[in-house]
Scaffold this active site. Structure first.
Site, PDB file in Angstrom:
ATOM      1  N   THR A 185      73.876  64.887  33.082  1.00 21.61           N
ATOM      2  CA  THR A 185      75.179  65.299  32.575  1.00 21.61           C
ATOM      3  C   THR A 185      75.290  65.135  31.069  1.00 21.61           C
ATOM      4  O   THR A 185      75.920  65.967  30.395  1.00 21.61           O
ATOM      5  CB  THR A 185      76.285  64.489  33.270  1.00 21.61           C
ATOM      6  OG1 THR A 185      76.114  64.578  34.693  1.00 21.61           O
ATOM      7  CG2 THR A 185      77.658  65.009  32.904  1.00 21.61           C
TER       8      THR A 185
ATOM      9  N   LYS B  88      62.204  61.008  44.217  1.00 27.78           N
ATOM     10  CA  LYS B  88      63.297  60.126  43.817  1.00 27.78           C
ATOM     11  C   LYS B  88      64.243  59.958  44.994  1.00 27.78           C
ATOM     12  O   LYS B  88      64.769  60.935  45.519  1.00 27.78           O
ATOM     13  CB  LYS B  88      64.054  60.691  42.618  1.00 27.78           C
ATOM     14  CG  LYS B  88      65.148  59.724  42.153  1.00 27.78           C
ATOM     15  CD  LYS B  88      66.128  60.378  41.214  1.00 27.78           C
ATOM     16  CE  LYS B  88      67.329  59.444  41.050  1.00 27.78           C
ATOM     17  NZ  LYS B  88      68.480  60.109  40.436  1.00 27.78           N
TER      18      LYS B  88
ATOM     19  N   ALA C  64      71.495  57.088  35.257  1.00 27.28           N
ATOM     20  CA  ALA C  64      72.936  57.362  35.330  1.00 27.28           C
ATOM     21  C   ALA C  64      73.719  56.525  34.327  1.00 27.28           C
ATOM     22  O   ALA C  64      73.436  55.347  34.108  1.00 27.28           O
ATOM     23  CB  ALA C  64      73.497  57.121  36.726  1.00 27.28           C
TER      24      ALA C  64
ATOM     25  N   GLY D  91      77.261  60.452  36.069  1.00 27.35           N
ATOM     26  CA  GLY D  91      78.092  61.448  35.426  1.00 27.35           C
ATOM     27  C   GLY D  91      79.270  60.909  34.636  1.00 27.35           C
ATOM     28  O   GLY D  91      80.086  61.682  34.135  1.00 27.35           O
TER      29      GLY D  91
END
Length: 336
Positions: free
Chosen positions: A289, A179, A266, A240
């Site tokens: 997260t 990644k 994300a 996050g």
């Protein structure tokens, strides 16, 4: 220059160290309590092939970076599943990829991975702690023979940093599926697309299979595909942030405009947002997260598993059309 006591001065992972002149890198690793077969070494910014660690001798002034990475073999033979997905020729059933950061410990991380049903986890490449080489490692809790490890370049702000990190990762674990993320600045953690595109081209030419974190731009996505990316990973919102999918239109345009798997990377904060990503037609969702910082990470991991599956089923089923006005569900014929 050799000291009177027969030692030379080198730097290992940023720390000055005196070692015996003529020591091989393999012998140095063993002296540090490390297994040469489980590390990757960079000497003066050049990766040293593991097969030569027993022959290459350190010299005065050398700067060594020693990292560990979790290897693993080929993914298990693809399971017959009508709705599996494929990236770079490798087939998976779970469409949820989870990260391995922010958990209170490795045990909780492993339990969350199991609850999520994920078959891929992202991992960062970091220096070996030479002060405590016996410290627990992720591989002690998440078996790389059962779960595919996806090395990432989290924290890299230039193409050079990202490429260097992934070269070490390949040396350490043998992985070519990686990644790539090259960040533009620390406040938003948005990708620097100029550096990202350049790094993608270089990595692809070196035989890597980069899954690439990018902006939600269908034009940038097409350029990444042309540069050699094997998956497009647009952010749904800043890393996050937990803000949810802020850009449904552009993500859908990316899905429609590429032949590659598209995974939202994300921004997801809760289960309904993972479902939205899947209803847009994405191949999968990557998150860290949202699970790790939940009040109950294991329960949230389970919720995310079900949310991804639900969203995928809804996408395959095909939603009803939107109407401007009401349409009664009960037939009007035969009214009293």
């Amino acid at each position: 220059m050799t000291n009177p006591d027969g030692t030379i001065q080198i730097r290992v992972n940023g720390e000055h160290r005196r070692v015996v002149d003529g020591l091989t890198i393999a012998a140095l690793a063993e002296e540090l309590g490390l297994d040469p077969a489980k590390i990757a070494v960079e000497r003066n910014l050049e990766v040293v092939p593991r097969s030569t660690l027993g022959q290459v001798r350190v010299e005065d002034g050398d700067e060594l970076e020693i990292v560990h990475f979790v290897g693993g073999g080929d993914h298990a033979v693809a399971v017959a599943d009508d709705d599996s997905w494929t990236v770079a020729g490798r087939t998976f059933r779970s469409r949820l990829i989870v990260g391995t950061g922010k958990y209170k410990d490795f045990a909780q991380n492993a339990a969350a991975v199991e609850a999520s049903g994920a078959e891929i986890v992202t991992v960062a490449v970091r220096r070996v702690n030479i002060a405590d080489p016996k410290a627990p490692m992720l591989t002690d809790f998440i078996d790389p023979k059962k779960i595919t490890y996806l090395p990432n370049t989290a924290g890299c702000y230039t193409g050079e940093e990202a490429i260097r990190t992934l070269r070490l990762a390949r040396e350490a674990g043998g992985w070519d599926l990686v990644k790539l993320e090259v960040l533009g600045e620390a406040k938003t953690l948005y990708p620097d697309m100029v550096e990202t595109l350049r790094a993608t081209e270089i990595l692809a030419k070196e035989g890597f299979l980069p899954m690439v974190y990018c902006v939600d731009d269908p034009i940038a996505a097409k350029r990444l595909e042309d540069a050699g990316a094997v998956a497009i990973m647009p952010l749904g919102a800043p890393i996050g942030s937990g803000l949810g999918i802020q850009n449904k239109v552009t993500i859908r345009l990316i899905v429609e405009g590429t032949s590659l798997p598209v995974l939202v990377d994300a921004g997801v904060g809760t289960a309904s947002e993972a479902t939205v990503a899947m209803e847009l037609g994405c191949a999968g969702v990557l998150m860290n997260t949202a699970i790790a910082e939940a009040k109950n990470p294991l329960m949230m991991a389970r919720a995310m598993k079900l949310a991804v599956e639900s969203g995928r089923l809804a996408y395959r089923a095909g939603r009803m059309g939107r109407r401007m006005y009401a349409d009664p569900s009960s037939p009007l014929a035969g009214l009293i």
